[in-house]
Design a protein around this motif. Structure first.
Motif, PDB file in Angstrom:
ATOM      1  N   PHE A  55       0.902  -1.185  -0.049  1.00 28.39           N
ATOM      2  CA  PHE A  55      -0.141   0.209   0.022  1.00 28.39           C
ATOM      3  C   PHE A  55       0.855   1.283   0.043  1.00 28.39           C
ATOM      4  N   GLN A  58       2.191   1.638  -3.725  1.00 29.41           N
ATOM      5  CA  GLN A  58       1.185   2.266  -4.594  1.00 29.41           C
ATOM      6  C   GLN A  58       0.557   3.582  -4.250  1.00 29.41           C
ATOM      7  N   SER A  59       0.783   3.942  -2.920  1.00 29.10           N
ATOM      8  CA  SER A  59       0.554   5.553  -2.617  1.00 29.10           C
ATOM      9  C   SER A  59       1.747   6.305  -3.165  1.00 29.10           C
ATOM     10  N   LEU A 113      -5.597   9.517  -4.946  1.00 30.46           N
ATOM     11  CA  LEU A 113      -4.622  10.193  -4.298  1.00 30.46           C
ATOM     12  C   LEU A 113      -5.402  10.452  -2.793  1.00 30.46           C
ATOM     13  N   GLN A 115      -7.900   8.600  -1.647  1.00 29.22           N
ATOM     14  CA  GLN A 115      -7.964   7.482  -0.937  1.00 29.22           C
ATOM     15  C   GLN A 115      -6.664   6.756  -0.324  1.00 29.22           C
ATOM     16  N   SER A 116      -5.392   7.163  -1.026  1.00 27.58           N
ATOM     17  CA  SER A 116      -4.339   6.762  -0.613  1.00 27.58           C
ATOM     18  C   SER A 116      -3.906   7.307   0.749  1.00 27.58           C
ATOM     19  N   ILE A 117      -4.157   8.691   0.815  1.00 28.35           N
ATOM     20  CA  ILE A 117      -3.951   9.576   2.212  1.00 28.35           C
ATOM     21  C   ILE A 117      -4.812   8.905   3.180  1.00 28.35           C
ATOM     22  N   LEU A 120      -3.531   5.500   4.689  1.00 24.84           N
ATOM     23  CA  LEU A 120      -2.329   5.521   5.174  1.00 24.84           C
ATOM     24  C   LEU A 120      -2.692   6.009   6.845  1.00 24.84           C
ATOM     25  N   SER A 138      -7.938  -1.202  -0.297  1.00 29.92           N
ATOM     26  CA  SER A 138      -6.681  -1.672  -1.025  1.00 29.92           C
ATOM     27  C   SER A 138      -7.569  -2.134  -2.567  1.00 29.92           C
ATOM     28  N   GLN A 141      -8.732   0.881  -4.600  1.00 29.17           N
ATOM     29  CA  GLN A 141      -7.600   1.525  -5.072  1.00 29.17           C
ATOM     30  C   GLN A 141      -7.337   0.659  -6.426  1.00 29.17           C
TER      31      GLN A 141
END
Length: 421
Positions: A55, A58-59, A113, A115-117, A120, A138, A141
């Motif tokens: 993860f 990918q972020s 972006l 969803q990545s934040i 995390l 994930s 994503q």
């Protein structure tokens, strides 16, 4: 043939990071899934660590893609179709940033972006829920990553790549002056780029400061609806039907607040720039963002009811599941081209209708099936609420909001019904 003046390295790096985004998200989802299913603690930890690394990878890939695409736009590298189509040399810096999310590909990346934040942050805060919740996040994503890959699988194009070159887009196929011997059946001239003096520019209606701030807030709202959904699915998966609510409450508050602010920003923008004659015109794209907010508000209230009295747990599951599913449905409505003639700010059709529909169904069918299957196992209090209690009227209010949302989405979906029938 080598073409003069092309800067290919940013695009090559972009292609690499898009594939890394795709693979990293898929591996994270599988790793977290296996961590949840693992029998021994050692296996759980090993799979969870792999999920975290994947993860994180990918972020970082999403951030790299974001940076590379903005570099292309800012430096006016019009050999790339996305920069040529959405920007021009005359735009101010803030509007160059807005060019990033004017197109479908850029807006998907902005969503990814966000969803990545949030993912995390979840890794740090989810505790024992990390594996099942992050497996869902994930996978979401991964679904977004497929929207920007632009690769062919068995003759079927998956997604639309923002790093596609202008000469590969087909735009120049009917421009004889750019081809050898002025013949469109011949290859492009090696110096064709010298004739591309400027880009297609940003839509004048979008050259507004709201275009700079409204989409990031709105997409953060969209992305945040995934978190209560993921917790609800994780609870159904693990059969821990009550513990998830405590961790979900802050996310539900955040999601409702951010999405609500994004919608209000859109109303202000419509009033100032789109000549609606007011803040709201029941435009289909407006409705498509309003309905998930309404179901989110309903879910937030039933969650508070459950916290206070133990009632309305089933309704809370349903509302949070539907909130994210309505986000996906609104994505299908606004990006499939179905609303192209009925909305002033729907996206045009990029030929991804079946992929968008698959994105919707791959979440909708399992989620609703799981909820229905687990319905009788979800704890409920048989004693009914007193009609004079605050919680009873909160539930009635939530039900009214939910039914209103169904009416609105039904009316908004008329173009879909017309297409089908």
């Amino acid at each position: 043939m080598k073409y003069i003046g092309e800067h290919l390295l940013p695009g090559q790096l972009g292609h690499f990071f898009i594939l890394l985004f795709l693979v990293g998200a898929a591996l994270a989802s599988v790793s977290y899934f296996l961590s949840q299913r693992a029998a021994s603690d050692t296996d759980k930890i090993q799979w969870k660590n792999l999920g975290r690394i994947s993860f994180f990878t990918q972020s970082l890939s999403v951030v790299a893609i974001f940076g590379l695409l903005f570099y292309i736009i800012q430096n006016h590298l019009f050999e790339y179709h996305y920069a040529w189509k959405h920007s021009s040399r005359s735009l101010e810096f803030k509007y160059l940033l807005a060019c990033f999310w004017e197109g479908q590909e850029g807006s998907f990346l902005l969503w990814g972006l966000c969803q990545s934040i949030l993912g995390l942050l979840l890794i740090r805060s989810a505790g024992k829920w990390e594996a099942p919740v992050m497996s869902v996040v994930s996978f979401a994503q991964f679904a977004l990553a497929t929207m920007v890959t632009g690769i062919y699988i068995l003759g079927w194009k998956m997604g639309s790549n923002p790093f596609m070159l202008l000469r590969d887009s087909g735009v120049l196929d009917n421009a004889p002056a750019l081809h050898l011997n002025f013949d469109v059946s011949q290859p492009l001239r090696p110096d064709y780029l010298s004739s591309i003096k400027d880009g297609n520019d940003l839509n004048p209606l979008l050259q507004n400061y709201w275009m700079v701030i409204h989409p990031p807030v709105l997409f953060m709202g969209f992305a945040s609806t995934l978190i209560p959904f993921a917790y609800a699915i994780a609870a159904l998966w693990t059969k821990q039907y009550q513990d998830w609510t405590k961790l979900t409450l802050p996310w539900a508050l955040f999601s409702t607040a951010v999405l609500g602010v994004g919608i209000m920003m859109g109303g202000m923008w419509a009033y100032e720039s789109l000549s609606f004659g007011g803040y709201w015109a029941w435009d289909p794209v407006e409705n498509a963002s309003l309905v998930p907010w309404m179901t989110g508000v309903a879910g937030l209230h039933t969650l508070l009811i459950f916290k206070a009295t133990g009632h309305s747990l089933r309704a809370t599951f349903l509302f949070f599941i539907l909130t994210y599913l309505f986000i996906l449905y609104s994505t299908f409505l606004t990006r499939s081209g179905i609303l192209g003639e009925t909305s002033v700010h729907a996206f045009t059709d990029l030929g991804m209708n079946w992929q968008l529909l698959s994105f919707l169904l791959i979440f909708t069918l399992p989620a609703l099936f799981w909820f229905i299957k687990s319905y009788n196992q979800i704890p409920t209090i048989k004693k009914e609420e007193e009609t004079s209690s605050r919680e009873f009227w909160m539930f009635i209010g939530s039900l009214v909001i939910f039914l209103s949302a169904l009416v609105i989405i039904g009316q908004t979906s008329l173009p879909v019904f017309n297409k089908l029938f």
